[in-house]
Design a protein around this motif. Structure first.
Motif, PDB file in Angstrom:
ATOM      1  N   SER A 132       8.771 -10.892 -18.244  1.00  0.00           N
ATOM      2  CA  SER A 132       7.688  -9.933 -18.517  1.00  0.00           C
ATOM      3  C   SER A 132       6.361 -10.654 -18.693  1.00  0.00           C
ATOM      4  O   SER A 132       5.309 -10.149 -18.268  1.00  0.00           O
ATOM      5  CB  SER A 132       8.013  -9.126 -19.774  1.00  0.00           C
ATOM      6  N   MET A 135       5.010 -11.481 -15.349  1.00  0.00           N
ATOM      7  CA  MET A 135       4.467 -10.276 -14.721  1.00  0.00           C
ATOM      8  C   MET A 135       3.131  -9.876 -15.366  1.00  0.00           C
ATOM      9  O   MET A 135       2.224  -9.402 -14.682  1.00  0.00           O
ATOM     10  CB  MET A 135       5.460  -9.122 -14.822  1.00  0.00           C
ATOM     11  N   ALA A 136       3.019 -10.073 -16.672  1.00  0.00           N
ATOM     12  CA  ALA A 136       1.746  -9.781 -17.347  1.00  0.00           C
ATOM     13  C   ALA A 136       0.649 -10.698 -16.809  1.00  0.00           C
ATOM     14  O   ALA A 136      -0.494 -10.270 -16.605  1.00  0.00           O
ATOM     15  CB  ALA A 136       1.895  -9.958 -18.855  1.00  0.00           C
ATOM     16  N   VAL A 139      -0.443  -9.376 -13.513  1.00  0.00           N
ATOM     17  CA  VAL A 139      -1.359  -8.234 -13.684  1.00  0.00           C
ATOM     18  C   VAL A 139      -2.765  -8.730 -13.988  1.00  0.00           C
ATOM     19  O   VAL A 139      -3.756  -8.260 -13.424  1.00  0.00           O
ATOM     20  CB  VAL A 139      -0.861  -7.305 -14.811  1.00  0.00           C
ATOM     21  N   ASN A 147       3.173  -3.951 -14.725  1.00  0.00           N
ATOM     22  CA  ASN A 147       4.300  -4.797 -15.094  1.00  0.00           C
ATOM     23  C   ASN A 147       5.595  -4.001 -14.967  1.00  0.00           C
ATOM     24  O   ASN A 147       5.849  -3.098 -15.767  1.00  0.00           O
ATOM     25  CB  ASN A 147       4.125  -5.283 -16.534  1.00  0.00           C
ATOM     26  N   ASP A 258       0.136  -0.180 -19.840  1.00  0.00           N
ATOM     27  CA  ASP A 258       0.505  -1.484 -19.274  1.00  0.00           C
ATOM     28  C   ASP A 258      -0.617  -2.497 -19.446  1.00  0.00           C
ATOM     29  O   ASP A 258      -0.380  -3.657 -19.803  1.00  0.00           O
ATOM     30  CB  ASP A 258       0.847  -1.342 -17.795  1.00  0.00           C
ATOM     31  N   SER A 262      -0.353  -5.978 -21.699  1.00  0.00           N
ATOM     32  CA  SER A 262      -0.594  -7.325 -21.185  1.00  0.00           C
ATOM     33  C   SER A 262      -1.650  -8.049 -22.023  1.00  0.00           C
ATOM     34  O   SER A 262      -1.497  -9.219 -22.376  1.00  0.00           O
ATOM     35  CB  SER A 262      -1.037  -7.256 -19.719  1.00  0.00           C
TER      36      SER A 262
END
Length: 337
Positions: A132, A135-136, A139, A147, A258, A262
């Protein structure tokens, strides 16, 4: 045929056939082991791995490991995360980054990867935490819009009854976070709203004596009615009116859940709090504790936070620390006396 020992090659048998891959999760090799075609395809795969395609997930993982965010982590965290980042790169490396912009397609793949450790839920959740964060980072870099790990439930359920943000915790993260994140923390700690409701609460929801908003979790069938205390009024007075929503990001635009998630994770990293077991929604416990210590009954807290009345005792035990509850009961007894 000359036998050549090539390191890392993965052998897979399926439906009576044998397939060879440059490495586990890597590209499939051409020809029979030892043949010129086989060796050529192996060398090509290794070369491509050394200079990864920027559109592949492997390159994204490498970029994160080279980022300032990763280098700010404690050495002990980097030691642990480094192993998981290698596993993530091996499993997802050949996928295109664009595939992670399709949550409905990529989430089943992510769950299958996580479920390798289903019998060790803490390990599975730790793996998801590292993925995660990658993925953050994606972003933040603009590589993906959202994410896909958000919304995938944790496997390990633990009792968070005494896990709340203390005043010291809040002071610590606010010392390094942006003013926009600080506003969100203050608002959450005084309203008890979930993140999904917090990012959409608007100035029109603020009345003379209370903030009233239909909650998203109840599919807007229930209303949260938050009394505007003097402390909450001070919080609202500090937040500039930049949009219809109360909270905005640094670009003066309303947050998305989201996007805020992040940025909040990054704020925890900046404050060296990434190893602390504190979630943003634990600020609901902070608010509930304040309401309970202020003399609210369990039923009143349930009505205020739009919780189900029949489960309010369980929720209070989960979010309100036992020591805080004992102090509240002692205070009430002293008032009666």
């Amino acid at each position: 045929m000359v036998k050549v020992d090539l390191k890392g090659i993965a052998k897979v048998k399926a439906k009576g056939h044998t397939y060879w891959y440059a490495w586990r999760g890597g590209p499939r090799l051409v020809g029979q082991p030892g043949s010129p075609e086989f060796i050529a395809s192996y060398n090509a795969a290794i070369e491509e791995r050394r200079t990864p395609d920027k559109n592949r997930f492997r390159f994204l993982v490498a970029s994160y490991k080279a980022s300032a965010d990763y280098k700010r982590l404690a050495q002990s965290t980097r030691d642990q995360w480094g192993k998981w980042l290698d596993r993530i790169a091996d499993y997802f490396g050949e996928l295109r980054v664009a595939q992670f912009d399709r949550p409905e397609k990529i989430r089943p793949i992510i769950r299958r990867w996580r479920n390798q450790w289903a019998e060790k839920p803490r390990t599975a959740d730790y793996a998801m935490q590292v993925l995660s964060r990658v993925m953050a980072y994606a972003v933040e870099q603009g590589s993906v819009a959202g994410n896909p790990c958000e919304g995938i439930k944790r496997l390990y359920e633990n009792d968070r009854s005494e896990i709340i943000w203390t005043d010291q915790d809040i002071t610590r993260i606010k010392a390094t976070c942006s003013v926009e994140i600080a506003h969100a923390i203050d608002l959450a700690g005084h309203t008890g709203l979930r993140l999904g409701d917090l990012v959409r609460v608007s100035w029109s929801h603020v009345g003379e004596h209370a903030m009233i908003i239909k909650t998203g979790k109840s599919k807007q069938r229930r209303e949260a009615m938050i009394p505007i205390t003097s402390a909450l009024r001070e919080v609202l007075a500090r937040i500039p009116k930049r949009a219809t929503t109360i909270l905005t990001n640094s670009r003066r635009r309303p947050w998305t859940a989201d996007g805020f998630g992040s940025s909040f994770n990054k704020a925890k990293i900046d404050a060296a709090m990434v190893e602390m077991d504190l979630h943003f929604n634990d600020l609901r416990g902070t608010a509930a504790t304040k309401f309970y210590l202020a003399g609210f009954t369990e039923r009143e807290i349930a009505e205020t936070l739009a919780w189900e009345e029949e489960s309010v005792k369980k929720i209070i035990r989960r979010y309100v620390g036992r020591q805080a509850a004992i102090k509240a009961m002692v205070r009430k007894m002293e008032v009666r006396e």
